[in-house]
Design a protein around this motif. Structure first.
Motif, PDB file in Angstrom:
ATOM      1  N   VAL A   1       0.920  -1.024  -0.008  1.00  0.00           N
ATOM      2  CA  VAL A   1       0.023  -0.011   0.182  1.00  0.00           C
ATOM      3  C   VAL A   1       0.935   1.047  -0.207  1.00  0.00           C
ATOM      4  CG1 VAL A   1      -1.688   1.294   1.240  1.00  0.00           C
ATOM      5  CG2 VAL A   1      -2.061  -1.213   1.337  1.00  0.00           C
ATOM      6  N   PHE A   2       0.642   2.115  -0.744  1.00  0.00           N
ATOM      7  CA  PHE A   2       1.299   3.332  -0.950  1.00  0.00           C
ATOM      8  C   PHE A   2       0.437   4.529  -1.798  1.00  0.00           C
ATOM      9  CE2 PHE A   2       2.848   0.492  -4.178  1.00  0.00           C
ATOM     10  CZ  PHE A   2       2.578   1.304  -5.253  1.00  0.00           C
TER      11      PHE A   2
ATOM     12  N   VAL B   1     -12.119  -5.974  -1.982  1.00  0.00           N
ATOM     13  CA  VAL B   1     -11.958  -4.813  -1.187  1.00  0.00           C
ATOM     14  C   VAL B   1     -13.045  -4.299  -0.428  1.00  0.00           C
ATOM     15  CG1 VAL B   1     -10.810  -2.578  -0.936  1.00  0.00           C
ATOM     16  CG2 VAL B   1      -9.811  -4.325  -2.608  1.00  0.00           C
ATOM     17  N   PHE B   2     -13.150  -4.353   0.935  1.00  0.00           N
ATOM     18  CA  PHE B   2     -14.302  -3.945   1.680  1.00  0.00           C
ATOM     19  C   PHE B   2     -13.877  -2.576   2.323  1.00  0.00           C
ATOM     20  CE2 PHE B   2     -14.774  -8.513   1.080  1.00  0.00           C
ATOM     21  CZ  PHE B   2     -16.152  -8.702   0.712  1.00  0.00           C
ATOM     22  N   THR B   3     -14.929  -1.819   2.630  1.00  0.00           N
ATOM     23  CA  THR B   3     -14.777  -0.750   3.778  1.00  0.00           C
ATOM     24  C   THR B   3     -14.568  -1.298   5.167  1.00  0.00           C
ATOM     25  OG1 THR B   3     -17.139  -0.536   4.106  1.00  0.00           O
ATOM     26  CG2 THR B   3     -15.776   1.016   2.325  1.00  0.00           C
ATOM     27  N   ILE B   4     -14.178  -0.838   5.995  1.00  0.00           N
ATOM     28  CA  ILE B   4     -14.105  -1.060   7.461  1.00  0.00           C
ATOM     29  C   ILE B   4     -15.607  -1.471   8.021  1.00  0.00           C
ATOM     30  CG2 ILE B   4     -14.394   1.128   8.651  1.00  0.00           C
ATOM     31  CD1 ILE B   4     -11.891  -1.704   9.611  1.00  0.00           C
ATOM     32  N   LEU B   5     -16.759  -0.926   7.351  1.00  0.00           N
ATOM     33  CA  LEU B   5     -17.912  -1.207   7.733  1.00  0.00           C
ATOM     34  C   LEU B   5     -18.543  -2.478   6.968  1.00  0.00           C
ATOM     35  CD1 LEU B   5     -19.510   2.357   7.762  1.00  0.00           C
ATOM     36  CD2 LEU B   5     -18.577   0.953   9.915  1.00  0.00           C
ATOM     37  N   GLY B   6     -17.613  -2.991   5.969  1.00  0.00           N
ATOM     38  CA  GLY B   6     -18.180  -4.108   5.317  1.00  0.00           C
ATOM     39  C   GLY B   6     -18.659  -3.976   3.976  1.00  0.00           C
ATOM     40  N   GLN B   7     -18.697  -2.851   3.450  1.00  0.00           N
ATOM     41  CA  GLN B   7     -19.246  -2.665   2.026  1.00  0.00           C
ATOM     42  C   GLN B   7     -18.385  -2.807   1.156  1.00  0.00           C
ATOM     43  OE1 GLN B   7     -20.136   1.758   1.356  1.00  0.00           O
ATOM     44  NE2 GLN B   7     -21.153   1.146  -0.601  1.00  0.00           N
TER      45      GLN B   7
ATOM     46  N   ILE C   1      -9.795   2.886   6.320  1.00  0.00           N
ATOM     47  CA  ILE C   1      -9.203   1.638   6.641  1.00  0.00           C
ATOM     48  C   ILE C   1     -10.079   0.463   5.792  1.00  0.00           C
ATOM     49  CG2 ILE C   1      -9.033  -0.099   8.395  1.00  0.00           C
ATOM     50  CD1 ILE C   1      -7.541   2.197   9.093  1.00  0.00           C
ATOM     51  N   TYR C   2      -9.337  -0.243   4.999  1.00  0.00           N
ATOM     52  CA  TYR C   2     -10.038  -1.430   4.106  1.00  0.00           C
ATOM     53  C   TYR C   2      -9.581  -2.736   4.652  1.00  0.00           C
ATOM     54  CZ  TYR C   2     -11.294   2.874   1.374  1.00  0.00           C
ATOM     55  OH  TYR C   2     -11.894   4.054   1.042  1.00  0.00           O
TER      56      TYR C   2
ATOM     57  N   VAL D   1      -5.895  -2.651   5.812  1.00  0.00           N
ATOM     58  CA  VAL D   1      -5.089  -1.853   5.343  1.00  0.00           C
ATOM     59  C   VAL D   1      -5.438  -0.297   5.522  1.00  0.00           C
ATOM     60  CG1 VAL D   1      -3.933  -3.221   3.502  1.00  0.00           C
ATOM     61  CG2 VAL D   1      -5.906  -1.718   2.955  1.00  0.00           C
ATOM     62  N   ALA D   2      -4.542   0.552   5.680  1.00  0.00           N
ATOM     63  CA  ALA D   2      -4.775   2.024   5.966  1.00  0.00           C
ATOM     64  C   ALA D   2      -4.276   2.619   4.634  1.00  0.00           C
ATOM     65  CB  ALA D   2      -4.262   2.502   7.150  1.00  0.00           C
ATOM     66  N   ILE D   3      -5.339   3.457   4.177  1.00  0.00           N
ATOM     67  CA  ILE D   3      -5.006   4.276   3.068  1.00  0.00           C
ATOM     68  C   ILE D   3      -4.863   5.892   3.464  1.00  0.00           C
ATOM     69  CG2 ILE D   3      -5.981   5.163   0.832  1.00  0.00           C
ATOM     70  CD1 ILE D   3      -5.218   2.109   0.635  1.00  0.00           C
TER      71      ILE D   3
END
Length: 110
Positions: free
Chosen positions: A52-53, A69-75, A96-97, A108-110
């Motif tokens: 990740v970068f 790939v999901f959001t931290i809320l599961g979307q 956060i994903y 991962v954190a974007i």
């Protein structure tokens, strides 16, 4: 009544814009040289690497595999099958994903 029409018009325009945003978030093959260390150990995870970068998630895989790939809320943000090699996904929104690649799950954190 006029206010309701304005609200409906805004909602409709947002719904029309959504497919364009999804189309921009597509995995693409990459040949970029990466000097960072993978977030996961490729020796223990079928040779798969995640980097990740700068708002980009990069995945190296030795074989065709499904990536979600999901959001931290599961979307669900993106779902695709990646070919062997290196692919990347540009994510416009910081946050956060959760990345699921086969049986691997990585935050991962974007």
């Amino acid at each position: 009544m006029k206010r309701l029409l304005v609200i409906l018009s805004v909602i409709l325009s947002l719904m029309m814009a959504a497919p364009e945003a999804d189309a921009q978030m597509a995995w693409r093959e990459s040949s970029r040289s990466i000097t960072k260390q993978s977030l996961i150990d490729p020796g223990q995870n079928e040779g798969i690497e995640i980097f990740v970068f700068d708002g980009v998630v990069c995945v190296r895989t030795p074989h065709r595999i499904q990536v979600r790939v999901f959001t931290i809320l599961g979307q669900l943000v993106s779902q695709s099958y990646l070919n062997p090699g290196q692919s990347e996904l540009k994510i416009a929104s910081r946050g956060i994903y959760i990345i699921k690649i086969g049986n691997i799950t990585q935050k991962v954190a974007i």
